[in-house]
Design a protein around this motif. Structure first.
Motif, PDB file in Angstrom:
ATOM      1  N   TYR A   1     -33.906   8.086  -2.455  1.00  0.00           N
ATOM      2  CA  TYR A   1     -33.661   9.101  -1.325  1.00  0.00           C
ATOM      3  C   TYR A   1     -34.505   8.885   0.017  1.00  0.00           C
ATOM      4  O   TYR A   1     -34.867   7.681   0.016  1.00  0.00           O
ATOM      5  N   VAL A   2     -34.130   9.642   0.814  1.00  0.00           N
ATOM      6  CA  VAL A   2     -34.878   9.542   2.070  1.00  0.00           C
ATOM      7  C   VAL A   2     -36.172   9.873   2.151  1.00  0.00           C
ATOM      8  O   VAL A   2     -36.471  10.998   1.958  1.00  0.00           O
ATOM      9  N   GLU A   3     -37.054   9.061   2.906  1.00  0.00           N
ATOM     10  CA  GLU A   3     -38.479   9.540   2.780  1.00  0.00           C
ATOM     11  C   GLU A   3     -38.966   9.159   4.276  1.00  0.00           C
ATOM     12  O   GLU A   3     -38.411   8.598   5.319  1.00  0.00           O
ATOM     13  N   GLY A   4     -40.189   9.819   4.732  1.00  0.00           N
ATOM     14  CA  GLY A   4     -40.417   9.366   6.041  1.00  0.00           C
ATOM     15  C   GLY A   4     -42.040   9.628   6.363  1.00  0.00           C
ATOM     16  O   GLY A   4     -42.748  10.048   5.256  1.00  0.00           O
ATOM     17  N   GLU A   5     -42.508   9.081   7.152  1.00  0.00           N
ATOM     18  CA  GLU A   5     -44.192   9.056   7.446  1.00  0.00           C
ATOM     19  C   GLU A   5     -44.506   9.950   8.666  1.00  0.00           C
ATOM     20  O   GLU A   5     -44.318   9.219   9.699  1.00  0.00           O
ATOM     21  N   PRO A   6     -44.901  11.009   8.674  1.00  0.00           N
ATOM     22  CA  PRO A   6     -45.117  11.858   9.616  1.00  0.00           C
ATOM     23  C   PRO A   6     -46.456  11.322  10.160  1.00  0.00           C
ATOM     24  O   PRO A   6     -47.271  11.005   9.665  1.00  0.00           O
ATOM     25  N   LEU A   7     -46.737  11.625  11.584  1.00  0.00           N
ATOM     26  CA  LEU A   7     -47.899  11.522  12.311  1.00  0.00           C
ATOM     27  C   LEU A   7     -48.596  12.772  12.341  1.00  0.00           C
ATOM     28  O   LEU A   7     -48.020  13.949  12.792  1.00  0.00           O
ATOM     29  N   LEU A   8     -49.834  12.754  11.942  1.00  0.00           N
ATOM     30  CA  LEU A   8     -50.529  14.272  12.379  1.00  0.00           C
ATOM     31  C   LEU A   8     -51.645  14.086  13.426  1.00  0.00           C
ATOM     32  O   LEU A   8     -52.035  13.137  13.810  1.00  0.00           O
ATOM     33  N   ILE A   9     -51.082  15.052  14.199  1.00  0.00           N
ATOM     34  CA  ILE A   9     -51.821  14.957  15.564  1.00  0.00           C
ATOM     35  C   ILE A   9     -52.758  15.922  15.890  1.00  0.00           C
ATOM     36  O   ILE A   9     -52.560  17.049  15.465  1.00  0.00           O
TER      37      ILE A   9
ATOM     38  N   VAL B   1     -45.505  15.034  13.674  1.00  0.00           N
ATOM     39  CA  VAL B   1     -44.255  14.781  14.275  1.00  0.00           C
ATOM     40  C   VAL B   1     -43.894  13.741  13.227  1.00  0.00           C
ATOM     41  O   VAL B   1     -44.496  12.622  12.959  1.00  0.00           O
ATOM     42  N   LEU B   2     -42.552  13.713  13.164  1.00  0.00           N
ATOM     43  CA  LEU B   2     -41.928  12.772  12.212  1.00  0.00           C
ATOM     44  C   LEU B   2     -41.127  11.615  13.258  1.00  0.00           C
ATOM     45  O   LEU B   2     -39.984  12.210  13.638  1.00  0.00           O
TER      46      LEU B   2
ATOM     47  N   GLN C   1     -39.453   6.208  11.624  1.00  0.00           N
ATOM     48  CA  GLN C   1     -40.421   6.034  10.620  1.00  0.00           C
ATOM     49  C   GLN C   1     -39.860   6.730   9.430  1.00  0.00           C
ATOM     50  O   GLN C   1     -40.298   6.818   8.248  1.00  0.00           O
ATOM     51  N   ARG C   2     -38.511   6.776   9.533  1.00  0.00           N
ATOM     52  CA  ARG C   2     -37.571   7.222   8.341  1.00  0.00           C
ATOM     53  C   ARG C   2     -37.068   5.883   7.385  1.00  0.00           C
ATOM     54  O   ARG C   2     -36.864   5.013   8.034  1.00  0.00           O
ATOM     55  N   LYS C   3     -37.135   6.269   6.100  1.00  0.00           N
ATOM     56  CA  LYS C   3     -37.054   4.892   5.266  1.00  0.00           C
ATOM     57  C   LYS C   3     -36.160   5.501   4.034  1.00  0.00           C
ATOM     58  O   LYS C   3     -36.321   6.539   3.547  1.00  0.00           O
TER      59      LYS C   3
ATOM     60  N   ALA D   1     -36.215   0.183   5.750  1.00  0.00           N
ATOM     61  CA  ALA D   1     -36.241   1.036   6.939  1.00  0.00           C
ATOM     62  C   ALA D   1     -34.809   1.297   7.603  1.00  0.00           C
ATOM     63  O   ALA D   1     -33.998   0.534   7.404  1.00  0.00           O
ATOM     64  N   LEU D   2     -34.829   2.573   8.021  1.00  0.00           N
ATOM     65  CA  LEU D   2     -33.407   3.134   8.603  1.00  0.00           C
ATOM     66  C   LEU D   2     -33.422   2.999   9.953  1.00  0.00           C
ATOM     67  O   LEU D   2     -34.344   2.814  10.816  1.00  0.00           O
TER      68      LEU D   2
END
Length: 324
Positions: free
Chosen positions: A36-44, A234-235, A239-241, A306-307
């Motif tokens: 599946y598609v996963e992502g690593e969001p940034l917490l601001i 923010v994603l 950073q999607r993979k 990595a996508l």
């Protein structure tokens, strides 16, 4: 007519059954690695607490790199910055004062005038001594007169030296070298504190670190935000993979940096590509989501790829990686 033997009839029936199963039975599922598609969001977040003054972005909104995300109430931070700027000015003024001469210009002018007067008196006293010494040699002046002229000459010479010392002392810096070094250190410390405060002013109004999508917002304008508490996430598009699972007998053939092809629902015709960025060193018994009977009870390894950021895919989208 003689009937065929029973064994021949049985073989025929089995052949017909096998053909019907092959024609109408379930087809063998092609070999695919599921994921599946996963992502690593940034917490601001902001490093200081405050009231959320504005948040111009909303959940699901696309943002460009450098776009404003939110702003805390800046009044306290601006007041602290003004205070630190005043401390920098005061430290610089003190350092400049210690590096200047002890006397001001009018005082130095007075010292120079006093030196000129002392030199004139010394010249006069010297001339008087020479005259009286000549008279004493001819017997026209007493010993007492000669001693008095000599004392006046020596006193006038000492007054010249004293005036020169006063003038030189007035030209020296007001502070000793150690005091000047301490003053310069105070200037450096005040400037460093001001730079830190300027950086904090930027941190209470952060900008988007990369192009992406606002995944979630946690506070609305007017609410109090504690220090270091994320206001939004923010994603980034880059950073999607893919996260997929490879059987243990195939994982040895993969390496980081290799390209894999995958398909997904709604991705259009043809396979897309991704670049392997991570291969888990530990095995798992089953993927977290079972898509087929063949995926059950297998020893698999998690792999991430990595996508490309050009066409970001939604998180959680099932994918099927096609092995080479």
């Amino acid at each position: 007519m003689k009937a065929p033997p029973r064994p021949v009839i049985a073989l025929g029936v089995l052949a017909l059954a096998g053909g019907a199963y092959a024609l109408f039975g379930p087809k063998a599922e092609p070999d695919r690695w599921l994921g599946y598609v996963e992502g690593e969001p940034l917490l601001i977040a902001a490093p200081v607490p405050g009231t959320l003054a504005s948040r111009p972005v909303t959940r699901g909104q696309s943002v460009e790199r450098g776009a404003p995300l939110f702003t805390l109430d800046p009044r306290t931070t601006d007041a602290e910055g003004a205070q630190l700027a005043a401390q920098v000015a005061a430290a610089k003024a003190q350092a400049a004062d210690l590096s200047q001469g002890r006397n001001r210009a009018p005082e130095q002018a007075a010292a120079q005038a006093a030196l000129a007067s002392a030199r004139a008196q010394a010249a006069r006293a010297g001339a008087d001594f020479e005259r009286i010494a000549a008279l004493a040699g001819k017997g026209f002046a007493s010993r007492t007169q000669l001693d008095a002229a000599r004392a006046a000459r020596d006193s006038a010479s000492a007054a010249v030296q004293q005036a020169q010392a006063v003038l030189a002392s007035g030209g020296l810096s007001a502070g000793r070298p150690e005091q000047q070094a301490a003053a310069q250190a105070s200037v450096g410390a005040a400037e460093a504190a001001l730079r830190a405060q300027t950086r904090r002013r930027e941190e209470i109004a952060p900008l988007a670190p990369a192009k992406g999508v606002v995944e979630q917002t946690f506070y609305d304008p007017g609410e109090w935000v504690p220090a270091n508490q994320p206001v939004l996430s923010v994603l980034p598009d880059d950073q999607r993979k893919l996260r997929f699972f490879v059987p243990q007998e195939r994982v040895a053939g993969l390496k980081v940096g290799a390209t894999v092809h995958f398909t997904c629902d709604g991705c259009g015709a043809g396979a897309r590509m991704a670049t392997i960025s991570y291969i888990s060193p530990r095995a798992e018994f089953t993927p977290p989501v079972i898509y087929s009977e063949r995926a059950r009870a297998k020893l698999v390894f998690m792999v991430e790829a990595a996508l490309p950021p050009a066409q970001p895919l939604p998180l959680g989208l099932p994918v099927a990686v096609v092995p080479e």
